[in-house]
Design a protein around this motif. Structure first.
Motif, PDB file in Angstrom:
ATOM      1  N   ASP A  46      -6.813  58.155 111.634  1.00 43.14           N
ATOM      2  CA  ASP A  46      -5.414  57.990 111.264  1.00 43.14           C
ATOM      3  C   ASP A  46      -4.976  59.343 110.715  1.00 43.14           C
ATOM      4  O   ASP A  46      -5.012  59.577 109.510  1.00 43.14           O
ATOM      5  CB  ASP A  46      -5.259  56.881 110.225  1.00 43.14           C
ATOM      6  N   LEU A  47      -4.617  60.229 111.624  1.00 38.35           N
ATOM      7  CA  LEU A  47      -4.344  61.609 111.257  1.00 38.35           C
ATOM      8  C   LEU A  47      -2.917  61.789 110.776  1.00 38.35           C
ATOM      9  O   LEU A  47      -1.985  61.261 111.367  1.00 38.35           O
ATOM     10  CB  LEU A  47      -4.601  62.509 112.467  1.00 38.35           C
ATOM     11  N   SER A  48      -2.765  62.551 109.708  1.00 40.35           N
ATOM     12  CA  SER A  48      -1.444  62.856 109.166  1.00 40.35           C
ATOM     13  C   SER A  48      -0.915  64.120 109.806  1.00 40.35           C
ATOM     14  O   SER A  48      -1.590  65.154 109.802  1.00 40.35           O
ATOM     15  CB  SER A  48      -1.527  63.071 107.651  1.00 40.35           C
ATOM     16  N   GLY A  49       0.269  64.031 110.366  1.00 39.08           N
ATOM     17  CA  GLY A  49       0.890  65.187 110.985  1.00 39.08           C
ATOM     18  C   GLY A  49       2.230  64.794 111.558  1.00 39.08           C
ATOM     19  O   GLY A  49       2.634  63.632 111.503  1.00 39.08           O
ATOM     20  N   THR A  50       2.907  65.763 112.137  1.00 39.71           N
ATOM     21  CA  THR A  50       4.193  65.482 112.771  1.00 39.71           C
ATOM     22  C   THR A  50       3.943  64.720 114.074  1.00 39.71           C
ATOM     23  O   THR A  50       2.817  64.685 114.576  1.00 39.71           O
ATOM     24  CB  THR A  50       4.943  66.788 113.095  1.00 39.71           C
ATOM     25  N   ALA A  51       4.991  64.163 114.630  1.00 41.25           N
ATOM     26  CA  ALA A  51       4.868  63.456 115.908  1.00 41.25           C
ATOM     27  C   ALA A  51       4.346  64.407 116.979  1.00 41.25           C
ATOM     28  O   ALA A  51       3.500  64.035 117.802  1.00 41.25           O
ATOM     29  CB  ALA A  51       6.212  62.857 116.315  1.00 41.25           C
ATOM     30  N   PHE A  52       4.837  65.651 116.987  1.00 39.29           N
ATOM     31  CA  PHE A  52       4.383  66.632 117.962  1.00 39.29           C
ATOM     32  C   PHE A  52       2.895  66.940 117.775  1.00 39.29           C
ATOM     33  O   PHE A  52       2.128  66.977 118.744  1.00 39.29           O
ATOM     34  CB  PHE A  52       5.211  67.914 117.854  1.00 39.29           C
ATOM     35  N   PRO A  94      -6.554  68.165 111.665  1.00 45.06           N
ATOM     36  CA  PRO A  94      -7.283  67.817 110.450  1.00 45.06           C
ATOM     37  C   PRO A  94      -8.667  67.221 110.701  1.00 45.06           C
ATOM     38  O   PRO A  94      -9.387  66.928 109.757  1.00 45.06           O
ATOM     39  CB  PRO A  94      -6.368  66.782 109.789  1.00 45.06           C
ATOM     40  N   ALA A  95      -9.041  67.058 111.955  1.00 46.63           N
ATOM     41  CA  ALA A  95     -10.329  66.427 112.268  1.00 46.63           C
ATOM     42  C   ALA A  95     -11.098  67.286 113.278  1.00 46.63           C
ATOM     43  O   ALA A  95     -11.492  66.814 114.345  1.00 46.63           O
ATOM     44  CB  ALA A  95     -10.112  65.016 112.796  1.00 46.63           C
TER      45      ALA A  95
END
Length: 137
Positions: A46-52, A94-95
């Motif tokens: 469940d990565l945090s980031g922008t949609a892009f 992030p991964a």
């Protein structure tokens, strides 16, 4: 940890203690470094980031073990005009390793930057038996 974006997007500091998610991550990494080819679906990402960024990271997960793509190829697959925009999203992955940003190379198969350091990228590529153009920027 010496990774440029280490812990970016975490809502609290990363705790190094045993829990079910970390157990899965350790098992996945042990399999990877022992030469197996673990599936991305083995980990609940469940990565945090922008949609892009999430779109780019999802595409990175389609790059098979011991295969590579260029930033331009990723851009083309996603219908994005800028390979540099892809590079920005790749750099903020992030991964790392699990989402294999190390498998993305420059347009001529050359090494480019790596948030974890170029030597780590080289080590991961060699681990997978990937040939690359070692003309470092």
């Amino acid at each position: 940890m010496n990774q440029k974006y280490f812990e970016k997007g975490l809502h609290e500091p990363l705790l190094y203690q045993e829990n079910p998610i970390l157990k899965l991550a350790v098992k996945w990494l042990q399999a990877y470094f022992s030469g197996e080819k673990p599936c991305f679906s083995d980990l609940p990402l469940d990565l945090s980031g922008t949609a892009f960024q999430k779109k780019v990271w999802k595409e990175l997960q389609t790059i098979s073990y011991a295969q590579t793509m260029t930033y331009g190829q990723v851009a083309e697959k996603l219908g994005v005009k800028s390979a540099q925009a892809i590079g920005g999203a790749v750099a903020r992955n992030p991964a790392a390793i699990v989402v294999p940003c190390h498998r993305v190379l420059g347009s001529q198969g050359q090494l480019t930057g790596y948030a974890g350091g170029l030597e780590k990228k080289i080590g991961l590529l060699k681990h997978e038996g990937i040939r690359f153009n070692d003309c470092r920027p």
